[in-house]
Write a protein that holds these residues in place. Structure first.
Motif, mmCIF file in Angstrom:
data_model
loop_
_atom_site.group_PDB
_atom_site.id
_atom_site.type_symbol
_atom_site.label_atom_id
_atom_site.label_comp_id
_atom_site.label_asym_id
_atom_site.label_seq_id
_atom_site.Cartn_x
_atom_site.Cartn_y
_atom_site.Cartn_z
ATOM 1 N N ILE A 59 0.850 -1.208 0.000
ATOM 2 C CA ILE A 59 0.000 0.000 0.000
ATOM 3 C C ILE A 59 0.878 1.247 0.000
ATOM 4 O O ILE A 59 0.629 2.203 -0.736
ATOM 5 C CB ILE A 59 -0.938 0.017 1.228
ATOM 6 C CG1 ILE A 59 -1.896 -1.173 1.161
ATOM 7 C CG2 ILE A 59 -1.739 1.316 1.278
ATOM 8 C CD1 ILE A 59 -2.745 -1.326 2.401
ATOM 9 N N THR A 60 1.945 1.215 0.780
ATOM 10 C CA THR A 60 2.827 2.387 0.841
ATOM 11 C C THR A 60 3.438 2.650 -0.545
ATOM 12 O O THR A 60 3.481 3.787 -1.013
ATOM 13 C CB THR A 60 3.963 2.140 1.870
ATOM 14 O OG1 THR A 60 3.386 1.585 3.046
ATOM 15 C CG2 THR A 60 4.699 3.418 2.186
ATOM 16 N N ALA A 61 3.877 1.569 -1.233
ATOM 17 C CA ALA A 61 4.473 1.729 -2.574
ATOM 18 C C ALA A 61 3.445 2.285 -3.547
ATOM 19 O O ALA A 61 3.744 3.157 -4.362
ATOM 20 C CB ALA A 61 4.992 0.383 -3.067
ATOM 21 N N LEU A 62 2.200 1.758 -3.416
ATOM 22 C CA LEU A 62 1.136 2.235 -4.306
ATOM 23 C C LEU A 62 0.891 3.731 -4.110
ATOM 24 O O LEU A 62 0.766 4.491 -5.076
ATOM 25 C CB LEU A 62 -0.150 1.428 -4.037
ATOM 26 C CG LEU A 62 -1.356 1.840 -4.840
ATOM 27 C CD1 LEU A 62 -1.146 1.533 -6.314
ATOM 28 C CD2 LEU A 62 -2.611 1.116 -4.353
ATOM 29 N N ILE A 63 0.832 4.132 -2.835
ATOM 30 C CA ILE A 63 0.613 5.560 -2.560
ATOM 31 C C ILE A 63 1.734 6.384 -3.193
ATOM 32 O O ILE A 63 1.488 7.397 -3.846
ATOM 33 C CB ILE A 63 0.543 5.809 -1.030
ATOM 34 C CG1 ILE A 63 -0.759 5.231 -0.481
ATOM 35 C CG2 ILE A 63 0.630 7.299 -0.717
ATOM 36 C CD1 ILE A 63 -0.847 5.236 1.017
#
Ligand code: ADP
Length: 635
Positions: A465-469
């Motif tokens: 999720i952090t990478a996606l953000i």
């Protein structure tokens, strides 16, 4: 009056002397020629009126001499004096073209009579010839003056856009060339099916303005309907429907392409002077001129209307626009541009842009116009408005500078950035907390194997999720075109740096990375952060989609001013159905979905970065064999 000169070309004899004396006695001048050369000399030096030739002259046959001299001097009268009577000789002499033939016994009176009548005939022939020459000269002069008039009308059409003047000149020329009394140019009003007078010569103004002629049942109408010229010369008066009586008339059609738009006419009302076929021909030529003039005028009017429409659109549009020529002189500038740059049209038109525009960002744009990468350029105005400017070269014209007000976009972007920043910050903190606590879990007490597995999954998901953000934030920024920071960079250094960061990734997978970087690469104008991101994504993918122990080859070199990056792997390859979509956002091919983690944003980001640097990217791939991604960037 000088006495007429007569050449006597007879062999020496008493007749010769007698003849000479007798002719002189009645007022002629005589000269004796003893041979052919003698006759020729006299012919060249004087203008003899007549030649008297004997049966022979210095051993040359008289008839041969007649033939030869008449070839050279066809109008010279020659009297043949035969020394003996022979029917054959007479025939020969007459065939040779003598004007009189005398046979023995030769009597002085008869000879003088023959001389007189030959000279008289020659005089008549001469008079006739002179008259003919004069007549031909006059008709030639007339033709030349006709041509001059036609040429003048032609020049008129080429040089004048004032159709009224041209048409009036055409009608005047028609009257002049045909020596007519009146001339008119009638045009068809298709709505009322009537003809009106567009131009007239020798008519009163009021008559011209009020003239209307129906097409049906009139001579002019007949020309419109048949497309054929019409002329008549009559003894009796001829009434042209509703209009006026004429003695003679010509009407020729006015054609544009195959359409008949009117009639050019001339007439004689008072005198019964007839018109000739040539007059009709001349009128047809003039009608062609008139048609060309009308066609030109309507084309000009149409293009003028288009131009005014175009100008209205330009001046009313919100985007600012300025066109400059190859010498950078301002050719066109619209309202929006004037207001943005705070200038007035008359002050800047035709001026060199750098002399009249002081706005720093615009001057900067002009200075850097050669740089290919420069498609968008931010122009910050004193009143805090922000424009996005483009410089577009236009072949044969110069260039266009266009600007759009992007102040509101900037503002929106600032709001969005703030929002995304807040949200990502707000999301990141709890995510970091989640990650932190999952790491703590194992430290505060023992977890069984299954619990450890769950914790691991939670950690992986939070990282995803952090990478996606992060990806989303990046993509949004680059796509909006606000990521235009550029500097001179060494692309090889950026590649080396990226590779060193990824070392653990490929060594973990026991892959071999073959790297070939050309020793000298041109400097490039680009954004180092984004280009590192581009390398990072492509190399990451190659490692990710290539099985353990295989080879990934990387090559960086240049061809001319283009820098080429090529990365080849021995991975899964991409199926033909997936290939067209892999650069789309969130697209993940079948090979990836189940096995590898990822957001499907990586290649979309790469493509956006490449394009924002005016580069190209493509893939060549084969399922089960591997893929080659190639990026070409301008230096
Ligand atoms: P992802 O996050 O899924 O890697 P990308 O946008 O980077 O997203 O790539 C899109 C898709 O293209 C991937 O899901 C994968 O199916 C395919 N792909 C990208 N690079 C490679 C590669 N080197 N070999 C095979 N497939 C690839």
């Amino acid at each position: 009056m000088t006495a007429e000169l007569i050449i006597l070309a007879l062999d020496e004899s008493t007749t010769l002397q007698l003849l000479s004396r007798a002719l002189r006695a009645v007022g002629y001048t005589t000269v004796i020629a003893h041979d052919r050369a003698g006759i020729e000399k006299i012919m060249q030096e004087s203008h003899p009126a007549l030649l008297l030739l004997g049966t022979s002259l210095k051993n040359e046959k008289g008839t041969v001499l007649v033939e030869d001299f008449l070839k050279k001097f066809p109008t010279l009268p020659i009297i043949f004096l035969a020394t003996d009577t022979s029917a054959e000789l007479i025939r020969e002499a007459l065939r040779a073209g003598v004007s009189a033939y005398l046979e023995p016994p030769l009597k002085t009176d008869e000879i003088i009579d023959a001389v007189k009548s030959s000279l008289l005939r020659a005089q008549h022939t001469g008079d006739w010839m002179r008259r003919e020459v004069k007549r031909n000269t006059t008709s030639l002069e007339k033709r030349i003056s006709e041509l001059e008039v036609l040429l003048a009308v032609g020049r008129d059409i080429a040089s004048s856009l004032d159709v009224d003047t041209v048409l009036n000149n055409v009608v005047s020329a028609a009257v002049k060339l045909t020596s007519a009394e009146e001339g008119s140019l009638l045009l068809l009003d298709e709505e009322s099916n009537e003809l009106y007078m567009r131009a007239g010569h020798n008519f009163e103004e009021g008559f011209i303005n009020n003239f209307r002629l129906p097409v049906t049942d009139t001579l002019a109408g007949q020309v419109i309907e048949t497309g054929e010229a019409l002329s008549f010369n009559k003894d009796s008066l001829h009434k042209i429907k509703t209009a006026y009586l004429v003695q003679a008339l010509i009407y020729v059609p006015l054609k544009i392409k195959d359409r008949i738009i009117g009639v050019l006419g001339v007439d004689n009302r008072k005198y019964q002077l007839p018109f000739s076929k040539r007059d009709t021909l001349l009128l047809s030529l003039l009608a062609d001129y008139a048609a060309v003039a009308i066609d030109n005028a309507s084309l000009y009017q149409a293009s003028d209307m288009e131009r005014s429409k175009f100008e209205a659109v330009l001046s009313n549009m919100d985007d600012a626009l300025m066109i400059i020529d190859h010498q950078e002189r301002i050719q066109l500038i619209n309202e929006a541009m004037c207001s943005a740059l705070n200038v007035q049209v008359p002050d800047v038109r035709d001026k060199v842009i750098t002399d009249v525009i002081t706005q720093g960002d615009i001057l900067n744009l002009l200075r850097r116009k050669e740089e290919k990468s420069l498609r968008y350029h931010e122009v910050n105005l004193d009143d805090n408005r922000i424009f996005s400017a483009q410089y577009t070269p236009i072949q044969g014209v110069g260039a266009a500078i266009t600007m759009q007000d992007i102040s509101y976009l900037k503002e929106l972007n600032r709001l969005k950035d703030d929002f995304v920043h807040t949200v990502s910050h707000d999301l990141r903190s709890p995510l970091t907390a989640v990650l932190g606590y999952t790491e703590l879990l194992e430290r505060v007490g023992s977890v069984n194997e299954q619990q450890a597995e769950f914790v691991h999954r939670i950690q992986e998901s939070v990282k995803d999720i952090t990478a996606l953000i992060d990806d989303l934030l990046d993509l949004g920024r680059i796509e909006a075109g606000f990521d235009m920071h550029r500097e001179s960079i060494h692309l090889d250094s950026i590649l080396r740096y990226t590779l060193s960061n990824l070392e653990s990734l490929y060594t973990n997978k026991k892959q071999v990375l073959e790297v070939e970087i050309a020793p000298t690469l041109p400097l490039m104008h680009g954004n180092p952060v984004r280009l590192r991101q581009m390398f990072d994504n492509l190399i990451n993918n190659a490692i990710k989609y290539t099985p353990e122990g295989k080879i990934v080859s990387i090559k960086l070199h240049h061809e001319g001013s283009e820098i080429i990056f090529r990365i080849e792997d021995q991975g899964s390859g991409i199926s033909p159905e997936d290939q067209p979509h892999i650069f789309e956002k969130f697209y993940r091919a079948k090979n990836a979905v189940s096995h590898e983690s990822g957001s499907g944003l990586g290649l979309a980001i790469v493509k956006t970065i490449v394009e924002s640097h005016q580069g190209r990217i493509w893939v060549q791939t084969k399922l089960g064999v591997g893929s080659v991604f190639t990026v070409v960037l301008p230096s």
